[in-house]
Design an enzyme around this catalytic site. Structure first.
Site, mmCIF file in Angstrom:
data_model
loop_
_atom_site.group_PDB
_atom_site.id
_atom_site.type_symbol
_atom_site.label_atom_id
_atom_site.label_comp_id
_atom_site.label_asym_id
_atom_site.label_seq_id
_atom_site.Cartn_x
_atom_site.Cartn_y
_atom_site.Cartn_z
ATOM 1 N N THR A 180 0.835 -1.182 0.000
ATOM 2 C CA THR A 180 0.000 0.000 0.000
ATOM 3 C C THR A 180 0.875 1.240 0.000
ATOM 4 O O THR A 180 2.013 1.183 0.438
ATOM 5 C CB THR A 180 -0.797 -0.044 1.321
ATOM 6 O OG1 THR A 180 -1.338 -1.314 1.457
ATOM 7 C CG2 THR A 180 -1.846 1.000 1.408
ATOM 8 N N VAL A 209 -11.284 -7.638 -0.704
ATOM 9 C CA VAL A 209 -11.039 -6.274 -0.255
ATOM 10 C C VAL A 209 -10.160 -6.352 0.984
ATOM 11 O O VAL A 209 -10.431 -7.134 1.901
ATOM 12 C CB VAL A 209 -12.365 -5.548 0.066
ATOM 13 C CG1 VAL A 209 -12.099 -4.190 0.702
ATOM 14 C CG2 VAL A 209 -13.203 -5.395 -1.198
ATOM 15 N N GLY A 210 -9.096 -5.558 1.002
ATOM 16 C CA GLY A 210 -8.173 -5.568 2.128
ATOM 17 C C GLY A 210 -8.490 -4.485 3.144
ATOM 18 O O GLY A 210 -9.620 -3.990 3.251
ATOM 19 N N THR A 230 0.120 -0.409 6.457
ATOM 20 C CA THR A 230 0.501 -1.227 5.310
ATOM 21 C C THR A 230 0.829 -2.630 5.809
ATOM 22 O O THR A 230 1.301 -2.783 6.936
ATOM 23 C CB THR A 230 1.706 -0.610 4.566
ATOM 24 O OG1 THR A 230 2.273 -1.592 3.693
ATOM 25 C CG2 THR A 230 2.806 -0.154 5.514
ATOM 26 N N GLY A 231 0.568 -3.620 4.978
ATOM 27 C CA GLY A 231 0.837 -4.991 5.371
ATOM 28 C C GLY A 231 -0.266 -5.908 4.885
ATOM 29 O O GLY A 231 -1.004 -5.553 3.952
HETATM 30 N N1 GLY Z 1 -2.558 -3.662 2.809
HETATM 31 C C1 GLY Z 1 -3.061 -3.876 1.511
HETATM 32 C C2 GLY Z 1 -3.980 -5.023 1.388
HETATM 33 O O1 GLY Z 1 -3.865 -6.000 2.114
HETATM 34 O O2 GLY Z 1 -4.832 -4.987 0.528
#
Ligand code: GLY
Length: 297
Positions: A180, A209-210, A230-231
């Site tokens: 991200t 969807v994250g 992020t991750g």
């Molecule tokens: N952090 C981005 C995702 O897992 O979609």
């Protein structure tokens, strides 16, 4: 208040990519200098990273499992409580602009076709360019190692992809992922804003969807600061990580310490990182390499 812009390029982004984060942070700082709000600055910084091509967002977005589909997520929030987000958006250059557009409506989160039609209604710039060569190469790499379960992310180790496959195209013989971009801003009026954008996290099925478009998970801004994460999205959602970091800021914990505390709740094989600003400080932390930058107007 001392205004500041922080940006990150995602977990596993190498330090050599910090130039992209620095340029984006300077773009955000210029917006603040010109009188823009924290939200304007955060959106401008993320837009810049969406165009970079190295980061997993905008034109650098990673492909889904089929090696064809791009679906992007983005979210924005300001400390007034206004939130906008889009999930599984296709065909637009700047998902963060679509998230900003969502914020201007009575709803918070738009998904799929509705998100694309909202972006069209706001005359946002389409993107028909497809995935970058670097992302195609990454997809090829993951695909070529998929046969070895030990090389997969833990959540996918025992997955029967033939059963889960939800794309219209058949399961390819090979398969592929990372992360991200984000910005957090404190402006001179003491407002905070967060913005985040991603192509997802590899590997991904259709419609997955994250954390990035989910308030409290991938981003949060409140009276005590702003946070962008992020991750691995699924793990970030389970922990509502950005809200947890903001809760610590509200208890007087410094941004870096607050991020560290949440990072420690992630197992070592799950990538996680975040950036945050509070009323008087800023900080970042990740359990992997993570390019990041700060800029002041
Ligand atoms: N952090 C981005 C995702 O897992 O979609």
């Amino acid at each position: 208040m001392d205004p500041i812009v922080l940006t990150h390029g995602g977990t596993k982004s190498p330090p050599e990519w910090s130039d992209g984060c620095e340029r984006a942070a300077r773009v955000g700082a210029a917006v603040l200098r010109a009188g823009g709000s924290a939200l304007d600055a955060a959106v401008a910084a993320v837009r810049d990273m969406e165009d970079d091509g190295r980061f997993n967002a905008g034109r650098g977005s990673c492909l889904r499992f089929d090696g064809i589909t791009l679906e992007m997520d983005a979210g924005v929030m300001e400390s007034t409580g206004r939130i906008g987000a889009v999930a599984a958006l296709r065909g637009f250059r700047h998902p963060v602009d679509a998230a900003r557009a969502a914020l201007e409506t009575p709803h918070v989160l738009y998904a799929g076709e509705g998100a694309a039609l909202l972006a069209r209604a706001f005359a946002l710039e389409p993107w028909e360019g497809g995935a970058s060569e670097a992302m195609r190469e990454r997809h090829r790499k993951i695909a070529s190692t998929w046969g070895d379960p030990a090389a997969r992310r833990p959540a996918w180790r025992d997955a029967d992809l033939g059963r889960l496959w939800n794309f219209r195209t058949p399961l390819p013989p090979e398969l592929r992922p990372e992360d991200t971009v984000g910005a957090v801003v404190r402006d001179a009026a003491g407002r905070f804003a967060a913005a985040a954008s991603t192509g997802g996290a590899i590997p991904m099925l259709l419609g997955r969807v994250g954390d990035t478009p989910l308030p409290g998970a991938g981003f949060w801004a409140g009276p005590h600061g702003a946070v962008a994460a992020t991750g691995i999205g699924e793990e970030i959602i389970r922990r509502l990580a950005c809200r947890g970091i903001h809760d610590r800021l509200s208890a007087g914990v410094s941004p870096a310490e607050a991020i560290r505390a949440i990072t420690e709740t992630f197992p070592g094989d799950v990538a996680f990182g975040a950036i945050a600003v509070s009323a008087s400080e800023s900080g970042e932390h990740a359990n992997r390499s993570m390019a990041f930058a700060t800029a002041r107007p």
